[in-house]
Each structure stands twice: as structure tokens, then as C-alpha cells.
Design an enzyme around this catalytic site. Sequence first.
Site, PDB file in Angstrom:
ATOM      1  N   ARG A   1      -2.727  -2.125  -3.306  1.00  0.00           N
ATOM      2  CA  ARG A   1      -3.895  -1.271  -3.108  1.00  0.00           C
ATOM      3  C   ARG A   1      -3.780  -0.113  -4.095  1.00  0.00           C
ATOM      4  NH1 ARG A   1      -4.954   3.392   1.172  1.00  0.00           N
ATOM      5  NH2 ARG A   1      -7.124   3.745   0.640  1.00  0.00           N
TER       6      ARG A   1
ATOM      7  N   HIS B   1     -12.676   3.696  -0.053  1.00  0.00           N
ATOM      8  CA  HIS B   1     -12.759   2.746   1.075  1.00  0.00           C
ATOM      9  C   HIS B   1     -13.522   1.484   0.669  1.00  0.00           C
ATOM     10  CE1 HIS B   1     -12.413   6.031   4.434  1.00  0.00           C
ATOM     11  NE2 HIS B   1     -11.234   5.508   4.177  1.00  0.00           N
TER      12      HIS B   1
ATOM     13  N   ASN C   1       0.867  -1.175   0.000  1.00  0.00           N
ATOM     14  CA  ASN C   1       0.000   0.000   0.000  1.00  0.00           C
ATOM     15  C   ASN C   1       0.908   1.230   0.000  1.00  0.00           C
ATOM     16  OD1 ASN C   1      -1.735   2.079   0.571  1.00  0.00           O
ATOM     17  ND2 ASN C   1      -2.655   1.142   2.376  1.00  0.00           N
TER      18      ASN C   1
ATOM     19  N   ARG D   1     -10.260  16.590   6.743  1.00  0.00           N
ATOM     20  CA  ARG D   1     -11.067  16.941   5.563  1.00  0.00           C
ATOM     21  C   ARG D   1     -12.448  17.425   5.988  1.00  0.00           C
ATOM     22  NH1 ARG D   1     -10.171  11.291   2.599  1.00  0.00           N
ATOM     23  NH2 ARG D   1      -8.152  11.042   3.577  1.00  0.00           N
TER      24      ARG D   1
ATOM     25  N   GLU E   1      -8.400  -4.639   5.268  1.00  0.00           N
ATOM     26  CA  GLU E   1      -8.269  -4.435   3.827  1.00  0.00           C
ATOM     27  C   GLU E   1      -7.141  -5.280   3.251  1.00  0.00           C
ATOM     28  OE1 GLU E   1      -8.984   0.073   3.062  1.00  0.00           O
ATOM     29  OE2 GLU E   1      -8.618  -0.193   5.184  1.00  0.00           O
TER      30      GLU E   1
END
Length: 415
Positions: free
Chosen positions: A99, A189, A7, A250, A396
Amino acid sequence: MNILVLNCGSSSVKFQIIETDLDLIEKNFDKRLASGIIERVGSQSLITLQADGKQKLKQATALRDHRAAIDYILRWIISPNANIANIISLADIHAVGHRVVHGAEKFTKSVLIDDEVIEGIEDCIELAPLHNPANVKGINVARELLGTGIPQVAVFDTAFHSTMPETSYLYALPYQLYRRYKIRRYGFHGTSHRYVAYRYRQLLKIEREQTNIITIHLGNGCSACAIKNGNSVDTSMGMTPLEGLVMGTRSGDIDPSISYFIHHKEGLSFDELGVMFNKQSGLLGVSGLTNDMRELIDEETEHQDRRATLAIDMFCLRVKKYIGAYLAELGGSDAIVFTGGIGENSAIIRERICNGLEFFGLTIDKNRNGEMFGGKEGEISVANSKLKAFVIPTNEELLIARDTVRTVKNVPRRW
Ligand code: ADP
């Protein structure tokens, strides 16, 4: 098979080695052999490495770029120092799963990487300028260092949401903008929402098509997903991961006019506005203190900091609004499932989100909720709650490893 899961972020590389195969997936017997992270790639890097069951190693050294970082990881993996079960040489790594953040409309499932796929991922850079370039770097470096004989698979954050109907994914903008530039909502996601939905149906021993839930991923980035008959039909992140819930740094949803208002008032360029909305807003922006939920909760408890409370309340309210919207959109749902660092560990945040949802038939069991942290999995609503709530830790990397095996062996995925 031993799968290296990579990742690559803009200044970090995370990895895991997972032993998995079709029969191991079936029995849930796949296991992690090692994991680690290199942060601050490009300067004095911070390195954390751990073979499972062994001590964590922490080091610091200068690593110039992603190539140097991945090279460092591969050297460690095969070193006697690491002593990872079943791994002696690089030949013991049988495939790599990457990923990849943005797959746009091109990639709706995990794919075996070849030159054409790399070009396709590069084409998506325009839509994810912060993420996809690092993903492409990771792929190229892994091919270079491990050789093209080792299969590599791309697993996309956007893919799970490719089932959204156009009523969910289109913005109410002039339609030609979608035609011309593919301006639309993609969602992110996806690997996390898909994994959590899969675990939910395993826990309840139901079929994929019977999975009707709302999954809420609350980490540094946050998103909600409405899942109907096993498919994502709506999600809160949009063309980029900025839309939707309030996140660590964010803003989530805002009135777009704010950008040109601030542009005129403060003379900020559009790039500077991008930095403000992505890096200086959310929990950090409102509290003026931190993007870390744990620290905010401490500030609230220990110092009754007003803006810490405000930031947490706004965070929880936004999640609640999305739950309400998705319940209406789905015509009801069987459960709300929390995941991600905050969702998995913070009983107080889950309680604040669910407070007031009794109207929809959800009653939280305070004891069960309070006991759910640190990787535990299970129901947190009372026994007869009409709408249930669960905590399911996401994984994940495991899903990327499993998709890698299935893609390499050309077995259609069943999540
Ligand atoms: P990422 O999205 O980067 O993978 P994580 O899923 O690890 O991040 O989530 C990080 C967030 O989880 C941080 O805001 C952190 O404070 C929060 N968190 C972790 N543990 C707790 C806890 N016990 N209580 C509240 N927040 C927590």
C-alpha cells in the site's frame, strides 16, 4: 499465488497473506491465510499475529525499525509455530503488494516496482511526508529480505481519484502554484472507495459503467467519493488527507485563515499547527475526550455528555453536507454506500447522517440498518427508496493482492 500484502505506517506494519490468482478472482474464491500488525515500531513493539482459523498470538518485543519488524513477520510466517496453510519457506511467497499512500500525478494505476518506481515514490514524499517514507522503507526492506526475484507491486491510495476533472481537483489559488508545485487535490482512501464500488456492482449485477454512487468511508480517517459511470469524479480529501470530513483527530474543512490567526495569537509554528489540525482536532478536539466514536456514543448515552453529542452531531452534519453537494454535482445518484469501522458498524451514526435526506428520496429501514454490523453487507434502505443506502465492508488488502496478481501477470485491471 500467495501474496504478501504490506502496509507500512510511520510506526506500524500491517500485513496479510492472501492466496489469489486470476481464476480465483473471477470466482471470488481467493482467501486470506494469515494477518497481523506490529505497532510501536522503534520501541517496545506490540505484535499481533494470526494464521486464519488458528488462535491469535500476542507478543511484545523491542523492534528497532521497519527492517526488524518485517524480518520478524517473515520469520514467523515460515515458522512451524505459525503453521500457515501452503507456506513452508519464503519461496512460497510469490509476490508482494505494497500500500503506497501518495502517487501524485505520476501513478494513476498499480505498478510493478523497479528502481525508477521507487524514485517516483520518493519524489512524492514532499506531498506525503508522514506516509510515503514508511512505504519506501517497506519496499526496500522487502526487496532486501525476499530478494529482487520476487515481484513487488505498488498500489496507490490516490490512483482511483486520478479520473477527477480539473474542476474538482484544482484549488482556486493562483494557477502557477499548480504548475510549479502540483498543488492540487489528489484524494485518498482510493483503494477502499474502489473496492466498495466494485462490490456494489457485483451485488447489483451491473457493469462498471453503470455504477453511480456516493461512497462514504468512515474510519479513523474519513472521506466521501462521488462516483459517476464507475469513475471517481470528486472526493473530500485534498492535497493531503486533512481536507473534507470531520475525522477522529483531523479537523477536515476549515477556513485557512484560522492557521495564520492562531499563528499570530498563540505563536504556534506552522509545524505545530500541522500537529494541531491533524492530531488534536476532529472528534477528539471538539469532545475533549476521545477520537474513538464508540466511546463517544457511550459517553453520550451513559452521561449525556454535551460535547460528545456536539462532536457526533458535527461529524454527521459534515457527511450530510458532502452527500448533498455530491448529489447536486452528480445530478442524482443511485445509492449511498457506507464503509470503514464507523460506517460498517454504527447504525446510529448512519441513521443520524441519513435523517433528513428523505427529501432526496432516501428512507432508511430501521430494522435492516440495526442489523448491519460486524462485517455484514447489504441494503439498509426501504424496498422502494428512490435513493438507496448500503453497508459494504471494505477490504483494501484483498484489492491490493488482486492488483498485485493482475499487475505481475500483466492483465489489465477491471475492478
Ligand atoms: P482505520 O481508519 O484506522 O482503519 P477503522 O476503519 O477501524 O479505522 O475505524 C475506527 C473507528 O471505527 C473508531 O472510531 C471506532 O470507534 C469506530 N467503530 C468501530 N466499531 C464501532 C461501532 N460498533 N460503533 C461505532 N463506532 C465504531
